[in-house]
Scaffold this motif. Structure first.
Motif, PDB file in Angstrom:
ATOM      1  N   VAL A 146     -15.520  50.492  32.385  1.00  0.00           N
ATOM      2  CA  VAL A 146     -14.231  49.825  32.598  1.00  0.00           C
ATOM      3  C   VAL A 146     -14.260  48.429  31.988  1.00  0.00           C
ATOM      4  O   VAL A 146     -13.331  48.021  31.286  1.00  0.00           O
ATOM      5  CB  VAL A 146     -13.885  49.759  34.106  1.00  0.00           C
ATOM      6  CG1 VAL A 146     -12.565  49.011  34.332  1.00  0.00           C
ATOM      7  CG2 VAL A 146     -13.828  51.156  34.703  1.00  0.00           C
TER       8      VAL A 146
ATOM      9  N   GLN B  12     -12.678  46.508  39.081  1.00  0.00           N
ATOM     10  CA  GLN B  12     -13.308  47.389  38.099  1.00  0.00           C
ATOM     11  C   GLN B  12     -14.192  48.412  38.801  1.00  0.00           C
ATOM     12  O   GLN B  12     -14.275  49.564  38.366  1.00  0.00           O
ATOM     13  CB  GLN B  12     -14.114  46.575  37.083  1.00  0.00           C
ATOM     14  CG  GLN B  12     -13.253  45.762  36.148  1.00  0.00           C
ATOM     15  CD  GLN B  12     -14.064  44.979  35.134  1.00  0.00           C
ATOM     16  OE1 GLN B  12     -15.279  44.818  35.259  1.00  0.00           O
ATOM     17  NE2 GLN B  12     -13.387  44.475  34.108  1.00  0.00           N
TER      18      GLN B  12
ATOM     19  N   PHE C  91      -6.394  55.903  32.607  1.00  0.00           N
ATOM     20  CA  PHE C  91      -6.050  54.571  33.104  1.00  0.00           C
ATOM     21  C   PHE C  91      -4.573  54.532  33.511  1.00  0.00           C
ATOM     22  O   PHE C  91      -4.229  54.000  34.562  1.00  0.00           O
ATOM     23  CB  PHE C  91      -6.320  53.490  32.050  1.00  0.00           C
ATOM     24  CG  PHE C  91      -7.765  53.104  31.913  1.00  0.00           C
ATOM     25  CD1 PHE C  91      -8.464  52.551  32.974  1.00  0.00           C
ATOM     26  CD2 PHE C  91      -8.433  53.256  30.704  1.00  0.00           C
ATOM     27  CE1 PHE C  91      -9.795  52.173  32.852  1.00  0.00           C
ATOM     28  CE2 PHE C  91      -9.762  52.890  30.562  1.00  0.00           C
ATOM     29  CZ  PHE C  91     -10.444  52.353  31.637  1.00  0.00           C
TER      30      PHE C  91
ATOM     31  N   ARG D 110      -4.438  46.933  35.984  1.00  0.00           N
ATOM     32  CA  ARG D 110      -5.441  47.029  37.059  1.00  0.00           C
ATOM     33  C   ARG D 110      -5.229  45.932  38.090  1.00  0.00           C
ATOM     34  O   ARG D 110      -5.214  46.171  39.296  1.00  0.00           O
ATOM     35  CB  ARG D 110      -6.863  46.954  36.482  1.00  0.00           C
ATOM     36  CG  ARG D 110      -7.941  46.980  37.571  1.00  0.00           C
ATOM     37  CD  ARG D 110      -9.334  46.908  37.004  1.00  0.00           C
ATOM     38  NE  ARG D 110      -9.596  45.740  36.206  1.00  0.00           N
ATOM     39  CZ  ARG D 110      -9.816  44.510  36.693  1.00  0.00           C
ATOM     40  NH1 ARG D 110      -9.780  44.287  37.996  1.00  0.00           N
ATOM     41  NH2 ARG D 110     -10.082  43.508  35.882  1.00  0.00           N
TER      42      ARG D 110
END
Length: 92
Positions: free
Chosen positions: A47, A33, A65, A26
């Motif tokens: 998340v 998030q 994801f 990420r």
């Protein structure tokens, strides 16, 4: 003889590696998030809890994801050690 209670997978080193890689992916994508939660159509807490290991990841969640972070599923799994799995017969 009482059965030994299995320790939760979230405490296993391989699972800790997995959730660390989810956060790393990420961050590498430059996403918050909040942004990921919007794409997933889930609350931000979803998340956050996935990244902290407070919520157990479903294989379909991991796929989502991976898609968002443009990573192959193998990115999220450790490759340095091979774990020998017990067969059901040897576990009994």
């Amino acid at each position: 003889m009482p059965k030994e209670r299995r320790r939760s997978a979230v405490h296993e080193p391989d699972y800790q590696y997995l959730i660390g890689r989810i956060r790393q992916a990420r961050v590498e994508m430059g996403l918050t998030q909040v942004a990921v939660a919007k794409v997933l159509g889930r609350p931000v807490s979803f998340v956050s809890k996935c990244e902290l290991g407070e919520r157990r990841l479903d294989p379909l969640d991991l796929r989502d994801f991976a898609t968002i972070y443009e990573k192959p599923l193998g990115f999220f799994y450790p490759t340095t050690k091979k774990r020998k799995l017990k067969s059901k017969k040897s576990a009994d």
